[in-house]
Design a protein around this motif. Sequence first.
Motif, short mmCIF file in Angstrom:
data_model
loop_
_atom_site.label_atom_id
_atom_site.label_comp_id
_atom_site.label_asym_id
_atom_site.label_seq_id
_atom_site.Cartn_x
_atom_site.Cartn_y
_atom_site.Cartn_z
N TYR A 48 40.29 33.31 52.72
CA TYR A 48 40.06 33.51 51.88
C TYR A 48 40.44 33.53 50.31
O TYR A 48 40.60 32.80 50.06
CB TYR A 48 39.92 35.46 51.97
CG TYR A 48 41.59 35.58 51.80
CD1 TYR A 48 42.51 36.39 50.22
CD2 TYR A 48 42.82 35.10 52.59
CE1 TYR A 48 43.57 36.62 50.25
CE2 TYR A 48 44.10 35.63 52.20
CZ TYR A 48 44.12 36.25 51.33
OH TYR A 48 45.55 36.39 50.77
N LEU A 49 39.16 34.38 49.49
CA LEU A 49 39.44 33.61 48.52
C LEU A 49 39.76 34.93 47.19
O LEU A 49 39.00 35.98 47.13
CB LEU A 49 38.49 33.08 48.01
CG LEU A 49 37.67 31.88 48.87
CD1 LEU A 49 36.22 31.41 48.63
CD2 LEU A 49 38.68 30.97 48.28
N TYR A 50 40.71 34.72 46.21
CA TYR A 50 40.73 35.51 45.00
C TYR A 50 39.31 35.98 43.82
O TYR A 50 39.75 34.33 43.32
CB TYR A 50 42.25 35.24 44.31
CG TYR A 50 42.87 36.72 45.87
CD1 TYR A 50 43.46 37.75 45.83
CD2 TYR A 50 44.39 35.48 46.10
CE1 TYR A 50 44.80 38.26 46.34
CE2 TYR A 50 45.38 35.77 46.70
CZ TYR A 50 45.33 37.69 47.08
OH TYR A 50 46.49 37.91 47.70
N ASP A 51 39.25 36.19 44.15
CA ASP A 51 37.19 35.90 43.23
C ASP A 51 37.63 36.67 42.01
O ASP A 51 36.82 37.92 41.95
CB ASP A 51 35.96 36.31 43.92
CG ASP A 51 35.00 35.79 43.70
OD1 ASP A 51 35.18 35.65 42.27
OD2 ASP A 51 34.23 35.01 44.14
N HIS A 52 37.75 36.58 41.12
CA HIS A 52 37.94 36.79 39.90
C HIS A 52 36.62 36.63 39.09
O HIS A 52 36.89 35.87 38.11
CB HIS A 52 39.28 36.51 38.79
CG HIS A 52 40.92 37.01 39.02
ND1 HIS A 52 41.26 37.79 38.93
CD2 HIS A 52 41.24 35.91 40.29
CE1 HIS A 52 42.62 37.33 39.77
NE2 HIS A 52 42.48 36.62 40.19
N TYR A 96 37.12 37.45 47.81
CA TYR A 96 37.86 39.40 47.59
C TYR A 96 37.36 39.72 46.00
O TYR A 96 38.23 38.63 45.57
CB TYR A 96 38.90 39.23 48.24
CG TYR A 96 39.63 40.08 48.06
CD1 TYR A 96 40.03 41.71 47.98
CD2 TYR A 96 41.32 40.21 47.75
CE1 TYR A 96 40.43 42.61 47.55
CE2 TYR A 96 42.61 41.32 47.42
CZ TYR A 96 41.71 42.46 46.96
OH TYR A 96 43.45 43.56 46.78
N PHE A 97 37.03 40.29 46.07
CA PHE A 97 36.74 40.91 44.50
C PHE A 97 37.48 41.50 43.90
O PHE A 97 38.06 42.14 44.45
CB PHE A 97 35.24 41.50 44.66
CG PHE A 97 34.99 42.21 42.88
CD1 PHE A 97 34.31 41.14 42.33
CD2 PHE A 97 35.07 43.09 41.84
CE1 PHE A 97 33.99 41.52 40.97
CE2 PHE A 97 35.32 43.75 41.31
CZ PHE A 97 34.30 42.82 40.57
N LEU A 98 38.09 41.22 41.83
CA LEU A 98 39.23 41.39 41.78
C LEU A 98 38.11 41.46 40.80
O LEU A 98 38.12 41.31 39.71
CB LEU A 98 40.71 40.44 41.53
CG LEU A 98 41.33 40.78 43.08
CD1 LEU A 98 42.40 38.77 42.52
CD2 LEU A 98 41.94 42.03 43.24
N GLY A 99 39.10 42.94 39.53
CA GLY A 99 38.72 42.59 38.25
C GLY A 99 38.44 44.52 38.01
O GLY A 99 37.65 44.48 37.06
#
Length: 340
Positions: A123-127, A213-216
């Motif tokens: 999975y990707l931490y997507d900032h 995985y959307f972050l922000g």
Amino acid sequence: MREITFTVPCYNSEDYMERCIDTLLTADEQVEIIIVDDGSTDRTGEIADNYARNYPEIVQVIHQENGGHGAGVNAGLAQATGKYFKVVDSDDWLDPAELKKLLNKLKQWEKKNITVDLVICNYLYDHFYENKIKRMGYKNVLPENQVCGWGDIGHFRPSQYLVMHSLFYRTEVLRESGVKLPRHTFYVDNIFANQPLPFVKSLCYLNLDLYHYFLGREDQSVNEKVLMQRIDQQIRVTKLVSVCTDLEKLRIKNPKLADYLTRNISIMMAISSIHLLLIGTPEAWKKREMLWNYVKNHDRRLYHTLKRKTVSGFTYLPGRTGAALTIAGYKAARKLYQFN
């Protein structure tokens, strides 16, 4: 039978749910998509119903009174008919090309009559707003593209563990585990990612960068300020995870899995303890003590292991000096790993 049931719990998700669902629709009729409208007050329900009308063979919608993320997951699992079950949060999304590769692998296993209880992907931490991505993979932990058991797992790095975003459980395994998430509670993904693991007999790691995985968002549950506001829910989930498995029985059959679950409890204890220290009130200090006593009263051996042999022990150091050391270490780790 469809290969995967995707459940998308939605609450007031009109601004971003289409990005999520459109990526799932690229799998066509190999999957079913269950959109759970959890008592939304915006256009979420209308958007969901439009998808069901436009893709009646793929999409179904459940409208229910608001019960929180866990209630959405429970509703989707109750209706799931796919061989595998996957939760995709409405502000996250999947990579369509990687999803196609996963589906091809599932079909290969089906033709060869191979049963895999748990499929693990990256999975990707997507900032998203900062245009930064941090990849979380498992090549150092699991043999790639090989069906294996818990005895084959390696060593997890400090920032590395199995989370809901990386997991595709076989639906029947989830049902056998009896996992049911509490209503009106955040952070229940920790229960979903841990409680069913002892029921998994076979697993396979596929090196696919699948889940974004959307972050922000300022109101995200992993936002530090939000987490502190919801600390009682974090504590509740930490308690539930700490008692969901008989670790001593499990240690006889699967010692590596027992060690892994102990490590996860340690991480959750550390998160709860640190944020209680960040709150810093006498009440918060008392809650930290009560949390540790809860574990001590339920499993004294686990308590001593957590206190003496894991990272969480460093978050229960005595006095103000111990608290200052804990907070300094947390801030350094947050900067290094960018976890919120």
